[in-house]
Design an enzyme around this catalytic site. Structure first.
Site, PDB file in Angstrom:
ATOM      1  N   PHE A 172       0.837  -1.187   0.000  1.00  0.00           N
ATOM      2  CA  PHE A 172       0.000   0.000   0.000  1.00  0.00           C
ATOM      3  C   PHE A 172       0.878   1.244   0.000  1.00  0.00           C
ATOM      4  O   PHE A 172       1.661   1.466   0.928  1.00  0.00           O
ATOM      5  CB  PHE A 172      -0.914   0.004   1.237  1.00  0.00           C
ATOM      6  CG  PHE A 172      -1.812  -1.193   1.304  1.00  0.00           C
ATOM      7  CD1 PHE A 172      -3.087  -1.144   0.793  1.00  0.00           C
ATOM      8  CD2 PHE A 172      -1.351  -2.391   1.841  1.00  0.00           C
ATOM      9  CE1 PHE A 172      -3.905  -2.257   0.826  1.00  0.00           C
ATOM     10  CE2 PHE A 172      -2.157  -3.516   1.882  1.00  0.00           C
ATOM     11  CZ  PHE A 172      -3.447  -3.451   1.363  1.00  0.00           C
ATOM     12  N   LYS A 173       0.751   2.041  -1.054  1.00  0.00           N
ATOM     13  CA  LYS A 173       1.460   3.315  -1.131  1.00  0.00           C
ATOM     14  C   LYS A 173       0.473   4.399  -0.732  1.00  0.00           C
ATOM     15  O   LYS A 173      -0.469   4.711  -1.461  1.00  0.00           O
ATOM     16  CB  LYS A 173       1.976   3.543  -2.550  1.00  0.00           C
ATOM     17  CG  LYS A 173       2.770   4.833  -2.727  1.00  0.00           C
ATOM     18  CD  LYS A 173       3.114   5.038  -4.199  1.00  0.00           C
ATOM     19  CE  LYS A 173       3.846   6.346  -4.426  1.00  0.00           C
ATOM     20  NZ  LYS A 173       4.020   6.630  -5.870  1.00  0.00           N
ATOM     21  N   ILE A 174       0.699   4.980   0.437  1.00  0.00           N
ATOM     22  CA  ILE A 174      -0.246   5.935   1.014  1.00  0.00           C
ATOM     23  C   ILE A 174       0.268   7.354   0.778  1.00  0.00           C
ATOM     24  O   ILE A 174       1.335   7.730   1.282  1.00  0.00           O
ATOM     25  CB  ILE A 174      -0.447   5.680   2.518  1.00  0.00           C
ATOM     26  CG1 ILE A 174      -0.879   4.218   2.760  1.00  0.00           C
ATOM     27  CG2 ILE A 174      -1.462   6.662   3.087  1.00  0.00           C
ATOM     28  CD1 ILE A 174      -2.183   3.823   2.101  1.00  0.00           C
TER      29      ILE A 174
END
Length: 311
Positions: A172-174
């Site tokens: 997950f790239k937040i």
């Protein structure tokens, strides 16, 4: 083309976005592209990401994507893992792109939730189905890119549910506002299903995101050597050294995030002789000369490899 060698998971470290290099007339410049890849690996990139927004993916044709994916993965030749961005609104098209990337040797795909323009969005149910069908089509990890450009709110509960229930959804790239808080909540809600909680946004929130539990950073491509001086000591338990390094590199990080934007990496690579041309494809605007001057001033104070690699 045979599959690339398998790299150890979980993937951690610095995976900068590779810019797409063009000629002055807007054609793909594959010679510059290969030099760009060699520089980024020499500069310490743990891995690479291609065809992302900072790669100007929005001006690439499907044929361009195929040429670039094959060219870059062939040239990398397994030296580092490569993430291929395969975002598309259509589930079937995204799955086809992702299978092709996997067959060419991608270590992972990065995919935004389905969106189009300013108003066309999908319900949580359809977003779940989209990623579930994508997972069924491939055998490599999926990174969900949670970024404002999609205009889609991805709740922590939905992300954690997908991580737990969809086989290959694990990174997950937040990049949303309050990224550190969201990362912290996601890790707590998803537990071991969150294999890779990652930072983005050119590392402008990197220190806070590391404190929240981030284990990877997807940054701009010009100075992975500088980002490594932050993330390496942090992941080794040396937070104070990471804080000092973050303070040192923050002016350049901020200049990229707030001033130079998408063209920052190419401007620095052109200045250092890595690539032949820094221009984007029309109608994306060129970098303003005054912005370039300020960018180069910020970079020269830090002596990054990008300004020395080709000499």
């Amino acid at each position: 083309m045979p599959l690339q060698k398998q790299h150890q998971r979980p993937y951690r470290g610095v995976f900068p976005v590779v810019p797409t290099t063009f000629t002055d007339s807007g054609e793909l410049d594959l010679d510059s592209q290969r030099r760009c890849i060699d520089f980024m690996i020499d500069a310490g990139s743990t891995g690479l990401c291609i065809l992302a927004n900072f790669s100007e993916q929005f001006v690439l044709s499907d044929a361009d994507r195929q040429v670039l994916t094959r060219c870059i993965l062939t040239h990398v030749a397994g030296r580092v893992p490569v993430i291929v961005t395969t975002t598309h609104f259509g589930t079937r098209i995204c799955a086809e792109r992702s299978r092709e990337a996997q067959d060419l040797g991608a270590a992972m795909v990065m995919v935004m939730p389905p969106y189009h323009g300013a108003t066309i969005r999908c319900s949580n149910e359809k977003i779940y189905e989209f990623y579930a069908r994508l997972s069924d089509a491939i055998d490599i990890p999926i990174m969900i890119q949670d970024a404002p450009v999609s205009g889609t709110t991805l709740s922590v509960s939905l992300l954690a549910q997908m991580a737990k229930e969809i086989e290959h959804v694990s990174y997950f790239k937040i990049e949303t506002a309050g990224a550190a808080s969201k990362l912290r909540e996601l890790i707590a809600a998803g537990g071991s299903a969150i294999e890779g909680p990652w930072d983005g946004e050119e590392a402008i929130t990197l220190l806070a995101d590391l404190d929240a539990g981030a284990t990877g950073a997807m940054t701009g491509g010009a100075y992975p050597d500088g980002i490594r001086t932050i993330i390496d000591p942090y992941l080794a338990g040396e937070r104070e050294a990471a804080v000092v390094a973050y303070g040192k590199w923050l002016p350049l990080i901020n200049y990229e995030n707030r001033q130079g934007g998408i063209l920052t990496a190419k401007a620095l690579m052109k200045a250092g002789g890595v690539i032949a041309c820094e221009s984007p494809r029309h109608p994306f605007p060129d970098m303003q000369p005054a912005v370039r001057t300020g960018l180069l001033d910020a970079a020269r104070r830090l002596d990054p490899l990008v300004l020395r690699w080709a000499s």
